[in-house]
Design a protein around this motif. Sequence first.
Motif, PDB file in Angstrom:
ATOM      1  N   TRP A  73       0.201  -5.732 -15.037  1.00 14.31           N
ATOM      2  CA  TRP A  73      -1.177  -6.194 -15.226  1.00 14.31           C
ATOM      3  C   TRP A  73      -1.984  -5.699 -14.036  1.00 14.31           C
ATOM      4  O   TRP A  73      -1.522  -5.783 -12.896  1.00 14.31           O
ATOM      5  CB  TRP A  73      -1.241  -7.716 -15.254  1.00 14.31           C
ATOM      6  N   HIS A  74      -3.180  -5.209 -14.279  1.00 10.98           N
ATOM      7  CA  HIS A  74      -4.039  -4.756 -13.176  1.00 10.98           C
ATOM      8  C   HIS A  74      -5.449  -5.310 -13.331  1.00 10.98           C
ATOM      9  O   HIS A  74      -5.955  -5.400 -14.453  1.00 10.98           O
ATOM     10  CB  HIS A  74      -4.091  -3.224 -13.141  1.00 10.98           C
ATOM     11  N   PRO A  75      -6.083  -5.655 -12.202  1.00 12.01           N
ATOM     12  CA  PRO A  75      -7.435  -6.217 -12.289  1.00 12.01           C
ATOM     13  C   PRO A  75      -8.520  -5.128 -12.263  1.00 12.01           C
ATOM     14  O   PRO A  75      -8.438  -4.194 -11.447  1.00 12.01           O
ATOM     15  CB  PRO A  75      -7.526  -7.062 -11.010  1.00 12.01           C
ATOM     16  N   THR A 100      -2.861   3.785 -12.484  1.00 11.93           N
ATOM     17  CA  THR A 100      -4.202   4.333 -12.762  1.00 11.93           C
ATOM     18  C   THR A 100      -4.123   5.832 -13.059  1.00 11.93           C
ATOM     19  O   THR A 100      -4.879   6.350 -13.874  1.00 11.93           O
ATOM     20  CB  THR A 100      -5.143   4.050 -11.573  1.00 11.93           C
ATOM     21  N   ARG A 116       0.808  -1.218   0.000  1.00 12.83           N
ATOM     22  CA  ARG A 116       0.000   0.000   0.000  1.00 12.83           C
ATOM     23  C   ARG A 116       0.842   1.270   0.000  1.00 12.83           C
ATOM     24  O   ARG A 116       0.302   2.364   0.023  1.00 12.83           O
ATOM     25  CB  ARG A 116      -0.952   0.016   1.206  1.00 12.83           C
ATOM     26  N   HIS A 142     -14.331   0.921 -15.649  1.00  9.65           N
ATOM     27  CA  HIS A 142     -14.198   2.227 -14.997  1.00  9.65           C
ATOM     28  C   HIS A 142     -13.043   2.121 -14.007  1.00  9.65           C
ATOM     29  O   HIS A 142     -13.063   1.259 -13.126  1.00  9.65           O
ATOM     30  CB  HIS A 142     -15.481   2.608 -14.249  1.00  9.65           C
ATOM     31  N   ARG A 172     -10.590   3.973 -11.250  1.00  8.12           N
ATOM     32  CA  ARG A 172     -10.362   5.100 -10.350  1.00  8.12           C
ATOM     33  C   ARG A 172      -8.861   5.332 -10.185  1.00  8.12           C
ATOM     34  O   ARG A 172      -8.111   4.395  -9.953  1.00  8.12           O
ATOM     35  CB  ARG A 172     -10.983   4.776  -8.995  1.00  8.12           C
TER      36      ARG A 172
HETATM   37  C1  LIG Z   1     -10.798  -8.115  -8.256  1.00 10.95           C
HETATM   38  C2  LIG Z   1     -10.502  -6.652  -8.355  1.00 10.95           C
HETATM   39  C3  LIG Z   1     -11.338  -5.825  -9.096  1.00 10.95           C
HETATM   40  C4  LIG Z   1     -11.062  -4.459  -9.186  1.00 10.95           C
HETATM   41  N1  LIG Z   1     -11.906  -3.655  -9.905  1.00 10.95           N
HETATM   42  C5  LIG Z   1     -11.663  -2.341  -9.985  1.00 10.95           C
HETATM   43  C6  LIG Z   1     -12.529  -1.484 -10.747  1.00 10.95           C
HETATM   44  O1  LIG Z   1     -13.498  -1.900 -11.382  1.00 10.95           O
HETATM   45  N2  LIG Z   1     -12.228  -0.160 -10.795  1.00 10.95           N
HETATM   46  C7  LIG Z   1     -11.149   0.357 -10.105  1.00 10.95           C
HETATM   47  O2  LIG Z   1     -10.948   1.558 -10.172  1.00 10.95           O
HETATM   48  N3  LIG Z   1     -10.327  -0.429  -9.367  1.00 10.95           N
HETATM   49  C8  LIG Z   1     -10.556  -1.763  -9.293  1.00 10.95           C
HETATM   50  N4  LIG Z   1      -9.699  -2.558  -8.571  1.00 10.95           N
HETATM   51  C9  LIG Z   1      -8.545  -1.942  -7.905  1.00 10.95           C
HETATM   52  C10 LIG Z   1      -7.413  -1.730  -8.925  1.00 10.95           C
HETATM   53  O3  LIG Z   1      -6.957  -2.956  -9.403  1.00 10.95           O
HETATM   54  C11 LIG Z   1      -6.248  -0.983  -8.273  1.00 10.95           C
HETATM   55  O4  LIG Z   1      -6.731   0.250  -7.813  1.00 10.95           O
HETATM   56  C12 LIG Z   1      -5.122  -0.721  -9.249  1.00 10.95           C
HETATM   57  O5  LIG Z   1      -4.520  -1.928  -9.608  1.00 10.95           O
HETATM   58  C13 LIG Z   1      -4.122   0.229  -8.602  1.00 10.95           C
HETATM   59  O6  LIG Z   1      -2.935   0.327  -9.345  1.00 10.95           O
HETATM   60  P1  LIG Z   1      -1.979   1.613  -9.212  1.00 10.95           P
HETATM   61  O7  LIG Z   1      -0.635   1.274  -9.714  1.00 10.95           O
HETATM   62  O8  LIG Z   1      -2.634   2.793  -9.822  1.00 10.95           O
HETATM   63  O9  LIG Z   1      -1.964   1.897  -7.669  1.00 10.95           O
HETATM   64  P2  LIG Z   1      -0.920   1.485  -6.550  1.00 10.95           P
HETATM   65  O10 LIG Z   1      -0.586   2.687  -5.756  1.00 10.95           O
HETATM   66  O11 LIG Z   1       0.185   0.661  -7.098  1.00 10.95           O
HETATM   67  O12 LIG Z   1      -1.838   0.572  -5.670  1.00 10.95           O
HETATM   68  C14 LIG Z   1      -3.000   1.028  -5.053  1.00 10.95           C
HETATM   69  C15 LIG Z   1      -3.683  -0.170  -4.440  1.00 10.95           C
HETATM   70  O13 LIG Z   1      -4.060  -1.108  -5.461  1.00 10.95           O
HETATM   71  C16 LIG Z   1      -3.453  -2.394  -5.226  1.00 10.95           C
HETATM   72  N5  LIG Z   1      -2.873  -2.852  -6.497  1.00 10.95           N
HETATM   73  C17 LIG Z   1      -1.928  -2.233  -7.229  1.00 10.95           C
HETATM   74  N6  LIG Z   1      -1.625  -2.956  -8.313  1.00 10.95           N
HETATM   75  C18 LIG Z   1      -2.389  -4.074  -8.247  1.00 10.95           C
HETATM   76  C19 LIG Z   1      -2.489  -5.232  -9.066  1.00 10.95           C
HETATM   77  N7  LIG Z   1      -1.778  -5.399 -10.163  1.00 10.95           N
HETATM   78  N8  LIG Z   1      -3.359  -6.200  -8.669  1.00 10.95           N
HETATM   79  C20 LIG Z   1      -4.098  -6.067  -7.549  1.00 10.95           C
HETATM   80  N9  LIG Z   1      -4.035  -4.996  -6.747  1.00 10.95           N
HETATM   81  C21 LIG Z   1      -3.196  -4.014  -7.083  1.00 10.95           C
HETATM   82  C22 LIG Z   1      -2.341  -2.163  -4.199  1.00 10.95           C
HETATM   83  O14 LIG Z   1      -2.314  -3.220  -3.252  1.00 10.95           O
HETATM   84  C23 LIG Z   1      -2.755  -0.923  -3.483  1.00 10.95           C
HETATM   85  O15 LIG Z   1      -3.530  -1.212  -2.379  1.00 10.95           O
HETATM   86  C24 LIG Z   1      -9.951  -3.916  -8.502  1.00 10.95           C
HETATM   87  C25 LIG Z   1      -9.112  -4.758  -7.749  1.00 10.95           C
HETATM   88  C26 LIG Z   1      -9.375  -6.097  -7.688  1.00 10.95           C
HETATM   89  C27 LIG Z   1      -8.465  -6.978  -6.867  1.00 10.95           C
END
Ligand SMILES: Cc1cc2nc3c(=O)[nH]c(=O)nc-3n(C[C@H](O)[C@H](O)[C@H](O)COP(=O)(O)OP(=O)(O)OC[C@H]3O[C@@H](n4cnc5c(N)ncnc54)[C@H](O)[C@@H]3O)c2cc1C
Length: 683
Positions: free
Chosen positions: A455-457, A481, A358, A473, A475
């Motif tokens: 890869w991001h979910p 993001t 986090r 969508h 955020r």
């Molecule tokens: C099953 C699932 C469904 C999701 N659906 C949505 C959605 O519809 N819309 C949306 O806005 N967000 C969704 N998210 C959250 C989204 O995946 C994270 O906000 C995004 O990956 C953050 O990446 P970042 O590098 O911008 O942020 P970072 O600052 O790197 O991370 C922010 C948070 O996201 C988590 N995260 C970062 N990368 C990943 C990754 N590759 N896999 C899992 N978690 C990660 C981290 O643990 C941290 O808590 C979903 C997450 C999951 C697990």
Amino acid sequence: MNVDDVEYPKKRPGQGAMTHLHDIEARFKEIAGDDDRIDVGELQRGLDLHDADYAARVFRLIDEDKSGEISLWEFIRFARVLVEGTPEEKLRIIFNLHDLNGDGTVDFEELTHILDRSLNEHSIDVPPEKVAQLGRVLFASIDTDGSGSIDFEEFQASIDAHPSLKAQMIDRSSTWLRLPERIASDRRRRGRSFRALFGGLRRAWENERPWLILLTVTGAALIWLFERGMVREAAIGSDLPTQIAQGAAEAVKLCGVLMIVSMLRHSFTLLRRFGIARILPVDRMIDYHRVVGHTLAFLALVHVVGYIVTYESLIDPDFFTRDVVYGELFRSQVGWSGVTLATILLLIWAFARESVRRSGMFEAFYLTHRLFWAFLPLLIVHVPGFAAWIAVPGAIFLMEQGHRLIRGRKPSEIDDITPMPSNVTRLRMKRPDWLDFKPGEYVQLRIPAVSKREWHPFTVTSSPDEKDCLELHVRSVGNWTRKLNELAMRDEAARAENWRRVYLEGPYGSPSSDINDCPVPVLIGAGIGVTPFASILKTVLERSKSGNPPGEDLQRLYFIWLNRDQKAFEWFGALMAALEDLPELKGRIDIRVWLTGLKAELTSASLTVAMEVYHEAAGRDLLTGLRTRTELSRPNWNTIFSEIKARHEGAPIDVFYCGPEGLSTVLSQECARFGFGYRKENF
Ligand SMILES: Cc1cc2nc3c(=O)[nH]c(=O)nc-3n(C[C@H](O)[C@H](O)[C@H](O)COP(=O)(O)OP(=O)(O)OC[C@H]3O[C@@H](n4cnc5c(N)ncnc54)[C@H](O)[C@@H]3O)c2cc1C
């Protein structure tokens, strides 16, 4: 001056009152700083008030002697009313806030002024002509005797007519000064701790039965293996540290298998479609993976320490020096593989900490977790017979990974990328033929123009019936993001040449993909947690439009949407309006909307009443334009769930939640109390 010098009213004697005093004093000092006096600026910052005019009004209410500064004594007197005061005393404070000239009544100008400031305070965007209209409607509804001014009795009657607002104001009034929440709840909690403890345990059991059973079975199996390993070692005459080390090694084998099983996402998605989620906690496989991971790390530590003790005991300066003992060890296959395994495990474990993930170091977590590909073969080398343990789950895992690799290679194309309000980016792309998903499921996404490897979910927000399009969508919360949002903001010409290229894999199941089996699903989406439900609602809408509304099995679907920010409703506002307007769905879908970001209830009372009055007159909500009225507060789950339960007496009711963890705890407790099923989405 400190609290011990203040004469505190002995209205409610006992420890509680004194604890409150110290809390109030601590809050005062926090706002006042070193000089022990609060000026307007400090109050505005301390209460996190956005509107300076509003802050000055609140300041004048507390500054009784009009000295231009708030003393500790004045602060305590004001706080005491908020914590211990009667409902009438609390209402009097709000009334005085409206009575700008202090003449004991509120006239039209005063009311519209406060309304305007209140909208500004909460960053609610309403055109000026609408504010004036709101003021007129509100004033006419409160000034019941038509005298042209509102007295306290009329004001009180208008609040009495809105019981939920009144309850909210009375119950949560201590939060107006940002006093610790426990002050407000102290009185309610006193004397109930034992009941609360047992209630909590009962709830945990009711809500989490499959999860608790899985943990118990896993724990029992690990203990049995541990004991078996020790007994076997004892039988060949090993000393106690070696017995313990081998007991741990035996249990580690099972942990290794379970780690792989908990990663079989495709298999669980498939099994979920056959209703496995009722007996196996598939929603909690990530949690399970974590629990097993910690257990594995602990057992590995026990194993290493056990052998260190054994080896240390072998050291004899005359025959086996430390160099000889450990040199032998590191040269043996079991030795070097064991040391490498321990190092890898330490790295994986350390970078998997919540605090690391986090803190913007998700990449470090991701990369160290890749070491898993070295960990498993090394475990096979280190532990004789381990290959047989992982043969089946390992083969399934490899097949899943191969499948993922093949699909993840074929790019799709982004058709549209649009920045939406509240830092959300909407992505629309061509849906690959192979992507056959259910509403509520999610995909993994890689966009090279944003990041080559990551890869991001994200949950799919379009309906599976839209064959050509896939919508998400996103955020903005972190690096990836945010970069995506920046890409959306840029002109086409300023984007990288290949920006449309996107790689997808999945789909993967989520709790909300199971709603079809529920006669009364209650979907609760907070903030971006709305995404799993958007696809479900779109599917219901599209199918109803094409003459295929939900069957009789569905008694009613409730959708409760919570947002901290008014603009966030725009993400799916059109969808909600269409659902409300479709005659086929009348009485089948119940949409409720809450704007929860209001910072200080003290400043939102008249606004809440105004919104209700406007809604009664116009039939539409002022903020969203929906038929459903936006509630400007936090939902009272007891009231909402009681109403739903009474309407569907005897029917199974299931709550599906996606949003922040804090609310999940509250909801899971409430669901257990009402006998509702509870499923939460892990974002
Ligand atoms: C099953 C699932 C469904 C999701 N659906 C949505 C959605 O519809 N819309 C949306 O806005 N967000 C969704 N998210 C959250 C989204 O995946 C994270 O906000 C995004 O990956 C953050 O990446 P970042 O590098 O911008 O942020 P970072 O600052 O790197 O991370 C922010 C948070 O996201 C988590 N995260 C970062 N990368 C990943 C990754 N590759 N896999 C899992 N978690 C990660 C981290 O643990 C941290 O808590 C979903 C997450 C999951 C697990």
